[in-house]
Design a protein around this motif. Structure first.
Motif, PDB file in Angstrom:
ATOM      1  N   LEU A   1     -17.824 -33.482-112.211  1.00  0.00           N
ATOM      2  CA  LEU A   1     -18.893 -34.376-111.762  1.00  0.00           C
ATOM      3  C   LEU A   1     -18.348 -35.778-111.535  1.00  0.00           C
ATOM      4  CD1 LEU A   1     -21.540 -33.269-114.376  1.00  0.00           C
ATOM      5  CD2 LEU A   1     -21.631 -32.789-111.946  1.00  0.00           C
ATOM      6  N   PHE A   2     -18.788 -36.404-110.435  1.00  0.00           N
ATOM      7  CA  PHE A   2     -18.438 -37.795-110.169  1.00  0.00           C
ATOM      8  C   PHE A   2     -19.464 -38.373-109.199  1.00  0.00           C
ATOM      9  CE2 PHE A   2     -16.054 -34.921-107.488  1.00  0.00           C
ATOM     10  CZ  PHE A   2     -16.262 -35.414-106.215  1.00  0.00           C
ATOM     11  N   THR A   3     -19.642 -39.677-109.268  1.00  0.00           N
ATOM     12  CA  THR A   3     -20.612 -40.335-108.397  1.00  0.00           C
ATOM     13  C   THR A   3     -19.938 -40.812-107.113  1.00  0.00           C
ATOM     14  OG1 THR A   3     -20.239 -42.412-109.549  1.00  0.00           O
ATOM     15  CG2 THR A   3     -22.111 -41.075-110.279  1.00  0.00           C
ATOM     16  N   GLU A   4     -20.759 -41.070-106.108  1.00  0.00           N
ATOM     17  CA  GLU A   4     -20.245 -41.454-104.801  1.00  0.00           C
ATOM     18  C   GLU A   4     -19.470 -42.767-104.818  1.00  0.00           C
ATOM     19  OE1 GLU A   4     -23.372 -42.251-101.962  1.00  0.00           O
ATOM     20  OE2 GLU A   4     -24.492 -43.406-103.423  1.00  0.00           O
ATOM     21  N   ASN A   5     -19.746 -43.651-105.766  1.00  0.00           N
ATOM     22  CA  ASN A   5     -19.000 -44.905-105.823  1.00  0.00           C
ATOM     23  C   ASN A   5     -17.614 -44.701-106.431  1.00  0.00           C
ATOM     24  OD1 ASN A   5     -20.079 -44.405-108.379  1.00  0.00           O
ATOM     25  ND2 ASN A   5     -20.195 -46.566-108.889  1.00  0.00           N
ATOM     26  N   TYR A   6     -17.389 -43.551-107.074  1.00  0.00           N
ATOM     27  CA  TYR A   6     -16.091 -43.256-107.673  1.00  0.00           C
ATOM     28  C   TYR A   6     -15.193 -42.481-106.708  1.00  0.00           C
ATOM     29  CZ  TYR A   6     -12.681 -41.405-110.955  1.00  0.00           C
ATOM     30  OH  TYR A   6     -11.518 -41.063-111.587  1.00  0.00           O
ATOM     31  N   ALA A   7     -15.761 -41.496-106.002  1.00  0.00           N
ATOM     32  CA  ALA A   7     -14.983 -40.668-105.078  1.00  0.00           C
ATOM     33  C   ALA A   7     -15.916 -40.033-104.053  1.00  0.00           C
ATOM     34  CB  ALA A   7     -14.235 -39.597-105.848  1.00  0.00           C
ATOM     35  N   HIS A   8     -15.314 -39.435-103.038  1.00  0.00           N
ATOM     36  CA  HIS A   8     -16.078 -38.789-101.966  1.00  0.00           C
ATOM     37  C   HIS A   8     -15.974 -37.270-102.117  1.00  0.00           C
ATOM     38  CE1 HIS A   8     -16.635 -42.680-100.111  1.00  0.00           C
ATOM     39  NE2 HIS A   8     -15.337 -42.898-100.257  1.00  0.00           N
ATOM     40  N   LYS A   9     -16.331 -36.555-101.075  1.00  0.00           N
ATOM     41  CA  LYS A   9     -16.250 -35.100-101.085  1.00  0.00           C
ATOM     42  C   LYS A   9     -15.224 -34.649-100.054  1.00  0.00           C
ATOM     43  CE  LYS A   9     -20.215 -32.846-101.284  1.00  0.00           C
ATOM     44  NZ  LYS A   9     -21.627 -32.463-101.093  1.00  0.00           N
ATOM     45  N   GLY A  10     -13.977 -34.947-100.307  1.00  0.00           N
ATOM     46  CA  GLY A  10     -12.927 -34.612 -99.357  1.00  0.00           C
ATOM     47  C   GLY A  10     -11.793 -33.838-100.001  1.00  0.00           C
ATOM     48  N   PRO A  11     -10.699 -33.674 -99.269  1.00  0.00           N
ATOM     49  CA  PRO A  11      -9.580 -32.885 -99.792  1.00  0.00           C
ATOM     50  C   PRO A  11      -8.933 -33.497-101.035  1.00  0.00           C
ATOM     51  CG  PRO A  11      -8.976 -33.933 -97.721  1.00  0.00           C
ATOM     52  CD  PRO A  11     -10.439 -34.149 -97.921  1.00  0.00           C
ATOM     53  N   ASN A  12      -8.934 -34.817-101.164  1.00  0.00           N
ATOM     54  CA  ASN A  12      -8.341 -35.440-102.351  1.00  0.00           C
ATOM     55  C   ASN A  12      -9.066 -35.005-103.616  1.00  0.00           C
ATOM     56  OD1 ASN A  12      -6.451 -36.817-100.880  1.00  0.00           O
ATOM     57  ND2 ASN A  12      -7.616 -38.726-100.825  1.00  0.00           N
ATOM     58  N   GLU A  13     -10.379 -34.971-103.564  1.00  0.00           N
ATOM     59  CA  GLU A  13     -11.172 -34.581-104.729  1.00  0.00           C
ATOM     60  C   GLU A  13     -10.995 -33.086-105.038  1.00  0.00           C
ATOM     61  OE1 GLU A  13     -12.281 -38.333-103.284  1.00  0.00           O
ATOM     62  OE2 GLU A  13     -12.304 -36.468-102.170  1.00  0.00           O
ATOM     63  N   VAL A  14     -10.915 -32.269-103.985  1.00  0.00           N
ATOM     64  CA  VAL A  14     -10.711 -30.831-104.173  1.00  0.00           C
ATOM     65  C   VAL A  14      -9.359 -30.584-104.836  1.00  0.00           C
ATOM     66  CG1 VAL A  14     -10.400 -28.618-102.986  1.00  0.00           C
ATOM     67  CG2 VAL A  14     -12.216 -30.174-102.260  1.00  0.00           C
TER      68      VAL A  14
END
Length: 177
Positions: free
Chosen positions: A88-101
């Motif tokens: 879990l993370f909020t939008e101000n911390y990270a997005h929903k892209g390949p880096n997070e995956v």
């Protein structure tokens, strides 16, 4: 006459489409621990992002709709163990892209991979920006080059037929709200 040909063509296309979807769903269920043919050296996972979950910052109605903070939930489901791990993370911390995956997968392998598991099977939806891009495949190549896995297979379902275990995990979360 042309209508009958068109109907027959559409029926055969529909049947082929459903057979392809069934192949993916069988692949999902064939990795379960109860199956006696499960390869003990294989780690089978599926992963996906849940829909954005709103976090109200305030209880004042006008401000509520103007200032929502979105919560992102990335779920990884181990098909053999039937267990889910959520990031879990909020939008101000990270997005929903390949880096997070990649970050979530790296953490998952660090803490959940057993040394005997030398084969990785991944089931994921067709989201290009998250799951089907050069960054993800470079990451998989690095996992193989480091010797973490001997083989890595990635499977994508036909559009509209990606009812994976992570979707059921997310449904349980949404039911709690």
């Amino acid at each position: 006459m042309k209508d009958k040909d068109k109907v027959a063509s559409l029926k055969s296309e529909s049947e082929l489409h459903l057979r392809k979807a069934e192949v993916f769903l069988k692949k999902c269920s064939s990795s379960k621990k109860e199956d006696e043919n499960v390869n003990e050296n294989k780690l089978s996972i599926c992963f996906d992002f849940q829909k954005n979950l709103p976090l109200p910052v305030t209880h004042v109605t006008d401000e509520y709709y103007l200032k929502e903070l979105w919560l992102h939930n990335f779920g990884i489901h181990n098909l053999k163990e039937n267990s889910a791990t959520m990031y879990l993370f909020t939008e101000n911390y990270a997005h929903k892209g390949p880096n997070e995956v990649i970050t979530a997968l790296d953490d998952y392998f660090l803490y959940h991979k057993i040394p005997d598991q030398t084969h990785l099977e991944i089931l994921s939806d067709n989201g290009f920006s998250q799951n089907k891009n050069r960054f993800i495949f470079t990451y998989f190549d690095q996992l193989s080059a480091k010797g973490l896995f001997k083989t890595i297979s990635v499977n994508y379902p036909i559009r509209g037929h990606s009812m994976m275990s992570t979707d059921r995990d997310f449904a349980l979360i949404e039911r709690q709200n």
